[in-house]
Each structure stands twice: as structure tokens, then as C-alpha cells.
Design an enzyme around this catalytic site. Structure first.
Site, PDB file in Angstrom:
ATOM      1  N   HIS A 522       0.830  -1.203   0.000  1.00 28.70           N
ATOM      2  CA  HIS A 522       0.000   0.000   0.000  1.00 28.70           C
ATOM      3  C   HIS A 522       0.864   1.252   0.000  1.00 28.70           C
ATOM      4  O   HIS A 522       0.945   1.977   0.991  1.00 28.70           O
ATOM      5  CB  HIS A 522      -0.951  -0.015   1.203  1.00 28.70           C
ATOM      6  CG  HIS A 522      -2.072  -0.993   1.066  1.00 28.70           C
ATOM      7  ND1 HIS A 522      -2.080  -2.219   1.710  1.00 28.70           N
ATOM      8  CD2 HIS A 522      -3.209  -0.959   0.328  1.00 28.70           C
ATOM      9  CE1 HIS A 522      -3.182  -2.876   1.400  1.00 28.70           C
ATOM     10  NE2 HIS A 522      -3.881  -2.142   0.551  1.00 28.70           N
ATOM     11  N   SER A 524       2.662   4.427  -2.964  1.00 32.86           N
ATOM     12  CA  SER A 524       2.225   5.248  -4.102  1.00 32.86           C
ATOM     13  C   SER A 524       2.274   4.464  -5.413  1.00 32.86           C
ATOM     14  O   SER A 524       1.593   4.836  -6.377  1.00 32.86           O
ATOM     15  CB  SER A 524       3.079   6.509  -4.203  1.00 32.86           C
ATOM     16  OG  SER A 524       4.416   6.201  -4.527  1.00 32.86           O
ATOM     17  N   THR A 525       3.059   3.397  -5.468  1.00 36.74           N
ATOM     18  CA  THR A 525       3.076   2.577  -6.690  1.00 36.74           C
ATOM     19  C   THR A 525       1.741   1.861  -6.853  1.00 36.74           C
ATOM     20  O   THR A 525       1.217   1.746  -7.972  1.00 36.74           O
ATOM     21  CB  THR A 525       4.221   1.552  -6.629  1.00 36.74           C
ATOM     22  OG1 THR A 525       5.452   2.233  -6.404  1.00 36.74           O
ATOM     23  CG2 THR A 525       4.312   0.767  -7.928  1.00 36.74           C
ATOM     24  N   HIS A 562      -7.153   7.011  -2.959  1.00 37.42           N
ATOM     25  CA  HIS A 562      -7.952   5.961  -2.324  1.00 37.42           C
ATOM     26  C   HIS A 562      -7.235   5.234  -1.190  1.00 37.42           C
ATOM     27  O   HIS A 562      -7.889   4.599  -0.356  1.00 37.42           O
ATOM     28  CB  HIS A 562      -8.426   4.953  -3.376  1.00 37.42           C
ATOM     29  CG  HIS A 562      -7.459   3.850  -3.661  1.00 37.42           C
ATOM     30  ND1 HIS A 562      -6.346   4.020  -4.466  1.00 37.42           N
ATOM     31  CD2 HIS A 562      -7.408   2.557  -3.238  1.00 37.42           C
ATOM     32  CE1 HIS A 562      -5.675   2.891  -4.530  1.00 37.42           C
ATOM     33  NE2 HIS A 562      -6.288   1.985  -3.792  1.00 37.42           N
ATOM     34  N   ASP A 696      -8.869  -1.499  -8.104  1.00 43.38           N
ATOM     35  CA  ASP A 696      -8.146  -1.670  -6.834  1.00 43.38           C
ATOM     36  C   ASP A 696      -7.578  -3.077  -6.674  1.00 43.38           C
ATOM     37  O   ASP A 696      -6.528  -3.266  -6.058  1.00 43.38           O
ATOM     38  CB  ASP A 696      -9.093  -1.353  -5.667  1.00 43.38           C
ATOM     39  CG  ASP A 696      -8.369  -1.257  -4.338  1.00 43.38           C
ATOM     40  OD1 ASP A 696      -7.165  -0.936  -4.327  1.00 43.38           O
ATOM     41  OD2 ASP A 696      -9.008  -1.481  -3.299  1.00 43.38           O
TER      42      ASP A 696
END
Length: 792
Positions: A522, A524-525, A562, A696
């Protein structure tokens, strides 16, 4: 005695060279066929591992016995070499010297072997000292607890050793062969469509297969050990039904007939054709009861009326409805989407409202036109997500500000908006023209200043096979800013928000800085990966026809924020540790609420990063509502609710319009009637939720290389959480993610089976994503093969 050395890593295992033995001396067993019920099994030549610190008369006795029997025999002199040799060869029998052995601990070695996945069907034997008749026999309990199957007193006589090996082959080894065959039987039971339940003579449930779980809604863990008669306590079953069944079974006879099984989600029983079979033991005593319930619908009906009657009956009984396309009704350009819809109709997770909608749909098949029209209005109401939220369509008295304020302030945050727009509801579908992702002019100011390597990687951004990990490496773990600028320029975000490109870049930098680069997954990639998937989905033809530019901008922003400030732990972990965020959000969608709130807090922190600063209140409010709704939709707790709503309200209503269009010959499946149906505010919300949910968790639909990388990353993050839970004595949320025992392939196949397949079948039917579905199938096969390799 000569021996040849077999090197196993840093350890050594020996296989003795054979001494020539006259043919007459061989007593090799050729009786290798084993009968197991109706199955014919073949016993391969035994492979034996001897573990003796020093070769002596006893080890030689076993070796010569194995040699005469034609068995493969290996010898190891220490625990490390024995374990490594065993893991490489997977011997049928392991014989360990337990006679006051000081070189290694025999029981510890046995436990180590039993801890491996390949030891389930291995026979491990302890060789112990012979006890004099006058001495008391020691207990074998410690040996059994360590994992030994048998104890053999020392006796180096070769014929005696041959007899021991023969007893092992015809006894324990063949029993293990039959147990291995049971695995094949259970695998077959796990993959058939009929529901199977096995009980003991007291009707206690001992086994149910996945089809039974799908039929009843109960998991195996919930029913095993329970009374099977309780599962049949529904009004439709006669009170003396089980007495009749038991009387037949005790006579050794079958019972066959209609049987009602209780569903977890309903008091109404599921009706099916069922066969009860007795399994009798010695003396004709009843040992087991096997019931098989037919769950596969009869597809022999070709006539539409008969098909409708069949569907109506199935729906009333809580069984899946079978929708088959007629040859004249195949929509051109969408043949593969029919396969996805067939899977949608067989979805095993079915909400009560879905059952109601299916019943009404089936009832319409044979109803007069006036009834069909009335039921259409009922379905339209049922397909809204806010079934209990009032819609005030009648105008209030002019000047009645008190009532207006009370309604607006107390009943719903959206009521005032509904009151204002209710008169315009009929034209709500004619929203602003969607902006194509292929024809937007991309400003060259900031994009052209990126390094050449980054620009080259970003040229592949429109492709699904875009490699986000390459961008992560090229940007020193800052992929979100670079991909964000490219994607937001492609969709005209600056023009829509009326802000300059520098403000957008400042905002992206701030958001990315609040992702934790120390998280393995979790980070930024992951946000950039979800942004890429979101942008790809927005370019699908049907989404371009249904979503306007405000929807597109909201989708991109929601994808970017998100998971902002994700701590690398799950909601359950935060709740268990009484984290301030959990206390703030009352344990409800803790992280999702935090991501959405922080995304807006950061945006309004400073004018230089505020991408919303030039929007009017009427523009900002719906945009904010959409972004929040989409971020909250990523909570997996609501996964099945979102999926059921999407299938019922979007896909099934679309199917109905497509069939009507095909029957009347009015043209393509995406006719204006379909676009208008999909473009209602309610359906657009469902589509956007499904879009970000699929984006997601799209890792299993990526290339196999990317899929493996993401699987390793999420597993590592869960491993860290499990380690922390154990360290702090917190409840372990996901015990399977223990880094010492976890099988990543099994975790991936389970995730795909339980969460991914149904959702992407539904999404594929809606917006046609063949490349993703191909990747999904390939990756599932890859993980399945890896899982099977681990098991073997």
C-alpha cells in the site's frame, strides 16, 4: 562394504553400491496391484531412507533386506542430511535409529519431517533397543506423539528385516497408498456440481463439498459436527421424513426423492432431487450416510415458454435461474460477453433482494402486458440502493421554509438537491458530453521536462500491459506524480477544474508524499497502478458513452487518494489495537474514511495545491460526493453487496433491454434505450463503484510477471502484520499469513476464487475486457500449478 556418495546441499546421504546376489536369493515382491473399493491402485517400488549415525549390523541388515526385495535404499548419518535427502526423494519409509543415539535427536528429526507438507503419507519407524523379558516394557506414547508410525525392536538378522519390510509394505505403506487415493476422491467431490454431504450413523455431519456450501450458504466449518437433521428442519419437509429415510438406510437400501435443505440466508428451504445412500460396516451396521443433491438445472427445454416456467420454479425454490440466448438474439460484436453473463447468473453469493428481483423477472415471462408493465415499475424501485430513503416529488407549499429546512437538515443530505432537480429528472441522462481519452490535447510543459526514460515508459500508458514497476524504478519510487500528470492531462482534468498544470503537479506531489514508501504494497506505486487501471477502464466504449467528464475526473482523483496515508495494516488490526482512527470512525470503514477525509484535507491545506479552488459550490459538491462514495466502495466488507447491486441493477437490466432490442430488430445492443437506462444517477454510481473496485484489485488480471510481483508484496505486508500481532499479543486477523507456513499460491487461488472471478465476469460483461480475462485465466492456472507443486 562399498558405498556411493549422494551430495544434498551441504549435507551428505549415501546410497550403498549393490553387491552381486544370485538370482535365486531375490525375494522381490511382484504383487503390486492394490484394490481400494472399485479403484485399482499400483504400488511402486518402495523407497527407504535409513538414518543411522554409524553403520552397524542393524543398518546393514535393513540395507541387505531392501536390496534383496529390490527396494531403493538410502542412508544418512545426521539429521540435516536426512531431512534434506527426504525433502528431495520423498521416501515411502523412513527408519530412524532410536537406540541411545547421541549424534542427533530421533524424535526431533521425526517432528521436523512431519512438519513438511510431503510427510502426510510417509511411514516413519523407530528402531529401539530390545528389552529383556524381565524388564518392564517402556511406553511408546512419546514416539507416537513425535510422529512415528511404528516401533521395531533391534534385530539385525536379514530375514527378520525382510519380514519387517514386508509387513510395512503390506500394512502401513498400502494404507497410506489408499489414503492418497482418498485425496483424488475428495478432489472429484470438490469439483462436481452436485451437493454432497457425508454423516456418521448418528447423522452428525462429517463432510460437505463446495457445491453444498454454494447451495446452502453455509461454510463447511459452520456445519461439520452439527446434526444433519437440523439442516432439514423447514416447513416443506414432512415431520416424519427423516424417520422414513433412516428406516430405509438401516435396511441397507437407498432413499430417493425431493428433499428441502435450509439456506443460511433464508428460512425457505432449497428443494432438490436427493439420493441418500447407506455405507454399511461389519455385521450390516450403518457406518456412514451419503446424500447427493442434484443442483444442476435441466437444460433440455428449447421452447421459451417452458424455459420461463422452469426459471420461475427454480427462483421460487431459491435455485439459480438459467438465461439462454436464442440464436436470433446474439448481439453482434458481443459474443464473449454472453459467457460472462452465464457466469453472473450462476453466482453463488446471492442477496435476498436479488432473489426478489429474479422472482419478479421470471414471473414476467408468462404475464399479461399490463402486469409486465406494472412489475417493471416495481423493479425500477427495487433496483435503487436507497430503498428506505424518501424521494419528495410533490412540491412543498410555497414559502414553507420551516418544512424545507427540517427535511433538508434532518432527513437526508441530498434531499434539497433532489427537490431542486426533481423537475429536471427526465433530462438527467443528457449530461455533458463525455470526454474521450484518445482526443484530449496533452500540455507539453511539465510532461516534456520529465527524463527521457520516464517519457519512453509513459508512452505505453494507454496499454493494459503498461509496466508500473518499471516506472517505479525509473522515478525513484515516485510514479504517482508522473503517471498522474500524464493521465490527468489525457482526460482534460486541468480544463475541467480550471486550474493550471503546476497546481495539479503540486497536489500530486503532496498526495504522493503522504503515501508510505516503507509499505511493501500500500504505497504510491499501488495508487499509480490503480490510477492506470481506472484510466484504462474509462476508455472502454460503454463507459465513455455513460460517464460524463465530471465522472471521469472524480474517478481519477478517487483512484489517486484511495489509499493515502495507509499504515500497512488492515481495518481489523486498527480496531483491535484501538487505534485513534478506529475510535474516530467508530470502527466503520476506518481506513477508507481516513483516506477520503485526508485527501480533501490535504487539498484544502494550501492554495498552491488546491485543485478544487476554482469550482463553484454546485460543481464541487457532487464531485466531492462522488469521490467519497468511490473511495468508501473500496472497503472489502461491502464487496458482495456492491457486486450484487451492480449485477441486479446494471447487468441484468441491460440484458433485458438487449433481448428486447434483438427481438424487435431495433439495432445494436448499445441502443439509446440502453444508454439512457445506464445513465441514470443511480446506475452511474454503481458503475463507478465497480470501476474503482476492479481497478483496486486488478493484480490477478495483469501480466503474470506483474501478478507475481504484487502477490509477493501484499503477502509481505500481511506477514508484517501477523508478526506485529503476535509480538503485541493482539488477535491474529489472518493466521494463514504466517511467513513460516504461508503458501502464496494457495492464498492467490483462494482470493481469485472468492473475490475476483465473479466480479470480473460481471465487469467483463458490462465493458468488454477480453485481455484482462485472458490474463486472469493464465494467472489462475499458474498459481494452481504452483500450489500443486508445493503440495507434492
Amino acid at each position: 562394504m562399498q558405498s556411493s556418495l549422494v551430495t544434498m546441499g551441504n549435507c551428505q546421504c549415501y546410497r550403498k553400491d549393490k553387491r552381486p546376489v544370485p538370482a535365486a536369493q531375490y525375494v522381490q515382491n511382484t504383487d503390486n496391484e492394490v484394490t481400494f473399493g472399485p479403484m485399482k491402485l499400483k504400488q511402486k517400488n518402495l523407497s527407504i531412507l535409513l538414518v543411522f549415525a554409524k553403520e552397524d549390523a542393524q543398518s546393514d541388515g535393513f540395507w541387505w533386506a531392501a536390496d534383496k526385495m529390490g527396494y531403493k535404499c538410502f542412508i544418512a548419518h545426521n539429521a540435516e542430511g536426512a531431512l534434506e535427502c527426504y525433502l528431495d526423494k520423498h521416501h515411502d519409509v523412513v527408519i530412524i535409529d532410536h537406540r541411545s543415539n547421541k549424534a542427533f535427536d530421533p524424535e526431533a528429526l521425526c517432528r521436523s519431517m512431519r512438519a513438511t507438507k510431503s510427510s502426510d503419507h510417509t511411514v516413519i519407524v523407530a528402531v529401539t533397543k530390545r528389552i529383556a523379558p524381565e524388564k518392564e516394557e517402556p511406553s511408546v506414547l512419546s514416539l507416537l506423539k513425535a510422529g512415528f508410525n511404528k516401533r521395531i525392536p533391534e534385530n539385525h538378522n536379514v530375514n527378520s528385516c525382510i519380514n519387517e519390510l514386508l509387513c510395512l509394505e503390506y500394512g502401513e505403506v498400502r494404507s497410506q497408498l489408499k489414503l492418497r487415493a482418498c485425496s483424488a476422491v475428495f478432489s472429484a467431490l470438490d469439483n462436481i456440481s452436485d451437493a454432497v454431504q457425508i454423516c456418521n450413523e448418528d447423522n452428525q455431519i462429517q463432510y460437505v463439498n463446495p457445491a453444498f456450501e454454494r447451495l446452502t450458504g453455509y461454510s463447511a466449518e459452520e456445519v461439520i459436527g452439527k446434526d444433519a437433521t437440523e439442516m432439514a428442519r423447514v416447513d416443506r419437509n414432512k415431520t416424519d421424513l427423516h424417520d422414513s429415510i433412516n428406516n430405509q438406510l438401516k435396511k441397507g437400501k437407498f432413499w430417493e426423492g425431493t428433499y428441502h435443505t435450509r439456506r443460511k440466508s433464508s428460512d425457505v428451504g432449497v428443494s432438490s432431487h436427493c439420493v441418500f445412500s447407506p455405507v454399511l460396516g461389519p455385521g450390516g451396521k450403518l457406518f456412514h450416510i451419503v446424500s447427493v443433491q442434484k443442483t444442476t438445472p435441466d437444460t433440455s427445454y428449447s421452447d421459451r415458454i417452458k424455459e420461463a416456467e422452469y426459471n420461475l420454479a427454480n427462483v421460487k425454490l431459491g435455485l439459480p435461474v438459467s438465461f439462454r440466448r436464442r440464436s436470433s438474439g446474439v448481439a453482434h460484436g458481443y459474443p464473449r460477453r454472453r459467457e460472462s453473463l452465464a457466469k453472473i447468473h450462476s453466482m453463488t453469493v446471492e442477496a435476498p433482494i436479488t432473489k426478489v428481483i429474479n422472482i419478479i423477472n421470471a414471473a414476467q415471462e408468462n404475464s399479461p402486458i399490463t402486469v409486465v408493465q406494472a412489475l417493471d415499475k416495481v423493479l425500477e424501485i427495487l433496483r435503487t440502493s436507497q430503498l428506505y430513503s424518501p424521494h419528495f416529488v410533490q412540491p412543498m407549499k410555497e414559502g414553507d421554509t420551516m418544512t424545507s429546512d427540517l427535511v433538508g437538515g434532518l432527513v437526508s443530505q441530498n434531499v434539497k438537491r433532489q427537490l431542486i432537480t426533481s423537475s429536471q429528472e427526465s433530462s438527467s441522462v443528457s449530461h455533458s458530453k463525455p470526454v474521450s481519452g484518445h482526443h484530449i490535447h496533452i500540455p507539453n510543459n511539465l510532461l516534456s521536462q520529465m527524463p527521457a526514460e520516464v517519457i519512453e515508459i509513459l508512452e505505453l500508458e494507454p496499454s493494459w500491459d503498461f509496466n508500473i514497476i518499471s516506472l517505479e524504478k525509473a522515478t525513484a519510487k515516485r510514479p504517482l506524480v508522473h503517471l498522474g500528470l500524464k493521465a490527468m492531462a489525457r482526460f482534460g482534468v486541468c480544463d475541467f477544474l480550471r486550474v493550471d498544470e503546476m497546481t495539479v503537479m503540486n497536489w500530486l506531489n503532496l498526495i504522493e508524499a503522504n503515501y508510505h514508501s516503507t509499505n511493501s504494497y500500500h504505497n504510491s506505486t499501488h495508487a499509480a497502478d490503480v490510477l492506470h487501471a481506472t484510466a484504462f477502464f474509462l476508455t472502454r466504449e460503454r463507459n465513455q458513452a455513460v460517464l460524463d467528464q465530471m465522472d471521469q475526473v472524480a474517478c481519477l482523483i478517487a483512484a489517486i487518494i484511495h489509499d493515502v496515508d495507509h499504515p500497512g495494516y488492515t481495518n481489523a488490526f486498527l480496531i483491535n489495537e484501538k487505534n485513534p482512527l478506529a475510535l474516530m470512525y467508530n470502527d466503520q470503514a476506518v481506513l477508507e474514511n481516513h483516506h477520503a477525509a485526508l485527501g480533501f484535507q490535504l487539498s484544502w491545506k494550501d492554495n498552491s495545491v488546491n485543485i478544487f479552488k476554482n469550482l463553484t459550490r454546485d460543481e464541487y459538491t457532487p464531485l466531492r460526493e462522488t469521490i467519497i462514495d468511490m473511495v468508501l466502495a473500496t472497503e472489502m466488507k461491502q464487496h458482495f453487496e456492491h457486486l450484487n447491486k451492480f449485477v441486479s441493477c446494471v447487468n441484468k437490466s441491460t440484458l433485458k433491454l438487449e433481448e428486447t432490442s434483438s427481438m424487435s430488430g431495433t439495432g445494436s445492443p448499445d441502443s439509446m434505450a440502453i444508454i439512457n437506462q445506464l445513465s441514470t444517477p443511480e446506475n452511474r454510481s454503481l458503475i463507478k463503484r465497480m470501476l474503482i473496485k476492479c481497478a483496486d484489485v486488478s493484480n490477478p488480471c495483469r501480466t503474470t510477471e506483474m501478478c507475481i510481483e504484487w502477490a509477493k508484496r501484499i503477502a509481505e505486508e500481511y506477514f508484517i502484520q501477523t508478526d506485529e500481532e503476535k509480538r503485541r499479543n493482539l488477535p491474529v486477523v489472518m493466521p494463514i499469513f504466517d511467513r513460516k507456513t504461508c503458501s502464496i499460491p494457495k492464498s492467490q487461488t483462494s482470493f481469485i476464487d472468492f473475490f475476483i472471478n465473479d466480479m470480473f465476469d460481471a465487469w467483463d460483461y458490462f465493458c468488454d475486457i477480453p485481455d484482462l480475462m485472458t490474463h486472469l485465466q493464465e494467472n489462475y492456472r499458474y498459481w494452481k500449478e504452483k500450489s500443486e507443486e508445493e503440495a507434492s
